[in-house]
Design a protein around this motif. Sequence first.
Motif, PDB file in Angstrom:
ATOM      1  N   LEU A 293      26.921  47.659  38.205  1.00 10.97           N
ATOM      2  CA  LEU A 293      26.000  47.832  39.328  1.00 10.97           C
ATOM      3  C   LEU A 293      26.756  48.196  40.603  1.00 10.97           C
ATOM      4  O   LEU A 293      26.326  49.066  41.369  1.00 10.97           O
ATOM      5  N   ARG A 294      27.892  47.574  40.817  1.00  7.81           N
ATOM      6  CA  ARG A 294      28.682  47.891  42.010  1.00  7.81           C
ATOM      7  C   ARG A 294      29.225  49.315  41.954  1.00  7.81           C
ATOM      8  O   ARG A 294      29.277  50.017  42.978  1.00  7.81           O
ATOM      9  N   PHE A 295      29.637  49.773  40.777  1.00  2.87           N
ATOM     10  CA  PHE A 295      30.137  51.147  40.678  1.00  2.87           C
ATOM     11  C   PHE A 295      29.028  52.151  40.985  1.00  2.87           C
ATOM     12  O   PHE A 295      29.254  53.139  41.689  1.00  2.87           O
ATOM     13  N   LEU A 296      27.819  51.900  40.478  1.00  7.78           N
ATOM     14  CA  LEU A 296      26.697  52.789  40.791  1.00  7.78           C
ATOM     15  C   LEU A 296      26.392  52.769  42.289  1.00  7.78           C
ATOM     16  O   LEU A 296      26.049  53.798  42.879  1.00  7.78           O
ATOM     17  N   TYR A 297      26.540  51.610  42.890  1.00  6.23           N
ATOM     18  CA  TYR A 297      26.350  51.466  44.343  1.00  6.23           C
ATOM     19  C   TYR A 297      27.319  52.361  45.097  1.00  6.23           C
ATOM     20  O   TYR A 297      26.942  53.091  46.020  1.00  6.23           O
ATOM     21  N   TRP A 298      28.613  52.328  44.705  1.00  5.08           N
ATOM     22  CA  TRP A 298      29.611  53.155  45.400  1.00  5.08           C
ATOM     23  C   TRP A 298      29.388  54.637  45.139  1.00  5.08           C
ATOM     24  O   TRP A 298      29.641  55.471  46.026  1.00  5.08           O
ATOM     25  N   LEU A 299      28.915  54.990  43.953  1.00  4.07           N
ATOM     26  CA  LEU A 299      28.582  56.389  43.670  1.00  4.07           C
ATOM     27  C   LEU A 299      27.555  56.916  44.670  1.00  4.07           C
ATOM     28  O   LEU A 299      27.729  57.986  45.260  1.00  4.07           O
ATOM     29  N   VAL A 300      26.494  56.142  44.870  1.00  6.31           N
ATOM     30  CA  VAL A 300      25.414  56.593  45.753  1.00  6.31           C
ATOM     31  C   VAL A 300      25.855  56.561  47.214  1.00  6.31           C
ATOM     32  O   VAL A 300      25.531  57.466  47.996  1.00  6.31           O
ATOM     33  N   ALA A 301      26.608  55.528  47.603  1.00 10.71           N
ATOM     34  CA  ALA A 301      27.055  55.422  48.999  1.00 10.71           C
ATOM     35  C   ALA A 301      27.958  56.590  49.372  1.00 10.71           C
ATOM     36  O   ALA A 301      27.810  57.198  50.443  1.00 10.71           O
ATOM     37  N   LEU A 302      28.900  56.950  48.499  1.00 10.94           N
ATOM     38  CA  LEU A 302      29.901  57.970  48.826  1.00 10.94           C
ATOM     39  C   LEU A 302      29.377  59.392  48.663  1.00 10.94           C
ATOM     40  O   LEU A 302      29.827  60.305  49.360  1.00 10.94           O
ATOM     41  N   LEU A 303      28.426  59.603  47.754  1.00  9.78           N
ATOM     42  CA  LEU A 303      27.895  60.945  47.513  1.00  9.78           C
ATOM     43  C   LEU A 303      26.603  61.182  48.291  1.00  9.78           C
ATOM     44  O   LEU A 303      25.775  61.999  47.904  1.00  9.78           O
ATOM     45  N   THR A 304      26.432  60.503  49.392  1.00  9.43           N
ATOM     46  CA  THR A 304      25.255  60.654  50.234  1.00  9.43           C
ATOM     47  C   THR A 304      25.038  62.108  50.647  1.00  9.43           C
ATOM     48  O   THR A 304      26.000  62.818  50.974  1.00  9.43           O
ATOM     49  N   PRO A 305      23.793  62.585  50.654  1.00  6.82           N
ATOM     50  CA  PRO A 305      23.535  63.964  51.115  1.00  6.82           C
ATOM     51  C   PRO A 305      23.779  64.140  52.615  1.00  6.82           C
ATOM     52  O   PRO A 305      23.846  65.268  53.096  1.00  6.82           O
ATOM     53  N   ARG A 306      23.874  63.036  53.356  1.00  7.18           N
ATOM     54  CA  ARG A 306      24.131  63.086  54.801  1.00  7.18           C
ATOM     55  C   ARG A 306      25.401  62.306  55.114  1.00  7.18           C
ATOM     56  O   ARG A 306      25.351  61.161  55.576  1.00  7.18           O
ATOM     57  N   PRO A 307      26.568  62.895  54.840  1.00  8.04           N
ATOM     58  CA  PRO A 307      27.814  62.153  55.066  1.00  8.04           C
ATOM     59  C   PRO A 307      28.032  61.865  56.547  1.00  8.04           C
ATOM     60  O   PRO A 307      27.784  62.720  57.399  1.00  8.04           O
ATOM     61  N   PRO A 308      28.486  60.653  56.895  1.00 11.66           N
ATOM     62  CA  PRO A 308      28.771  60.320  58.290  1.00 11.66           C
ATOM     63  C   PRO A 308      30.127  60.862  58.705  1.00 11.66           C
ATOM     64  O   PRO A 308      30.898  61.358  57.875  1.00 11.66           O
ATOM     65  N   ARG A 309      30.438  60.743  60.010  1.00 12.20           N
ATOM     66  CA  ARG A 309      31.777  61.100  60.467  1.00 12.20           C
ATOM     67  C   ARG A 309      32.810  60.115  59.913  1.00 12.20           C
ATOM     68  O   ARG A 309      33.933  60.495  59.615  1.00 12.20           O
ATOM     69  N   LEU A 310      32.435  58.842  59.798  1.00 16.53           N
ATOM     70  CA  LEU A 310      33.360  57.810  59.330  1.00 16.53           C
ATOM     71  C   LEU A 310      32.628  56.843  58.424  1.00 16.53           C
ATOM     72  O   LEU A 310      31.545  56.369  58.762  1.00 16.53           O
ATOM     73  N   MET A 311      33.227  56.554  57.271  1.00 19.13           N
ATOM     74  CA  MET A 311      32.705  55.539  56.370  1.00 19.13           C
ATOM     75  C   MET A 311      33.810  54.524  56.116  1.00 19.13           C
ATOM     76  O   MET A 311      34.938  54.891  55.786  1.00 19.13           O
TER      77      MET A 311
END
Length: 390
Positions: A293-311
């Motif tokens: 579940l945590r790996f799927l969470y990081w997949l979605v967080a990092l591959l966001t269609p709206r990437p921020p300037r800083l994560m």
Amino acid sequence: MITKIAIANYRSLRDVVLALDRLNLVTGPNGSGKSNLYRALRLIADTAQSSAIESIAREGGFSSVLWAGLEHVSKSVKAGRFPVEGTQRIDKIHLRLGFSSDEFSYAIDYGLSTLQPGTSMFFRDAEVKREVMWRGEDLWHHSRAIMDRRKRVVQARDESGAMSVALQSISMQDSALGSLVDPANHPEIYQLREEIRNWRFYDQFRTDPQSLVRQPHVGTFSPVLAYDGRNLPSAWQTICEIGDSDRLQKHLDDAFARSSVNIVEVGGMFELQFSQHGLLRPMCQSELSDGTLRFLYWLVALLTPRPPRLMVLNEPETSIHEDLIPALGRLIVACSENMQIWVVSHSRVLIETLVESGCCNCIELTKELSETMIKDEEPFSRPSWRWPSR
């Protein structure tokens, strides 16, 4: 891109200046100050919301977040020839936070309240003493300043290029960056504030049976994953519809070969179902292991269609099996092409994966007399930084 972070007198960070790159890794032993760096970054982000004073209060108040060690450390004390003893303070009380980027730079200075005990019960609150935003990396001359705040008076550069009073009686607890909200008259200040507000912080989140990430979610368009993961199914589906679904599947296969994720909708509620080779039925999110579940969470967080300037990712390896961590590292490296990433970790496997990529700026912390230091930093290798005076 943020090129430098400067922090002074925050917890164990007595005086730290860090040079940053696209992908940054902060590591070190337990108690070396990694979490303090993470908190300091969040505190900088809170200035854009004018909520830093509340954040300091949640950490125990201004006196709790200040550096509690020696004001000045002599070579004799460092060498152990003399004991560590308190002396009378000479310098003013400062809590300073700042950063520079390839466009604008910013610094804020918090100090003791001017309220006296007996006149107000809020005399322990911190106050903003100085706040400056300028062009370029270093504030060598006042002509670079775009905004300059001294106590209650804020000056900002107008269309003619001259500095004029923008706010005359700002609250001592509010930041000028969070108070000047006029994009027409102050477009650069507005731009910087919106960029800081766009920073994303992902910390450890709950995966117990009662956690929100394990529950079906009301389906709604979600280009950004919530920090507690509650909208994980919607965020996954959003990537599939408007993001890079091929890249999402590629990194899923990197961790779980011949697997797939489908989002099922029943009565407006979205549920994530995970299909893996060898299983006769898909597993819903309530059945998945914490690590999966945590790996799927990081997949979605990092591959966001709206990437921020800083994560900023705080210990993303938590509860993930060692065999999956290299795939997590490759995911982080790939996503650093689209945004600046700051990773706090003490996982040997993740550190090796990020460093071996050849594009990782590794910052290793250590402690000396309870002060966080950059390991092996030479006096002349320290990045330049000049704090605005009060």
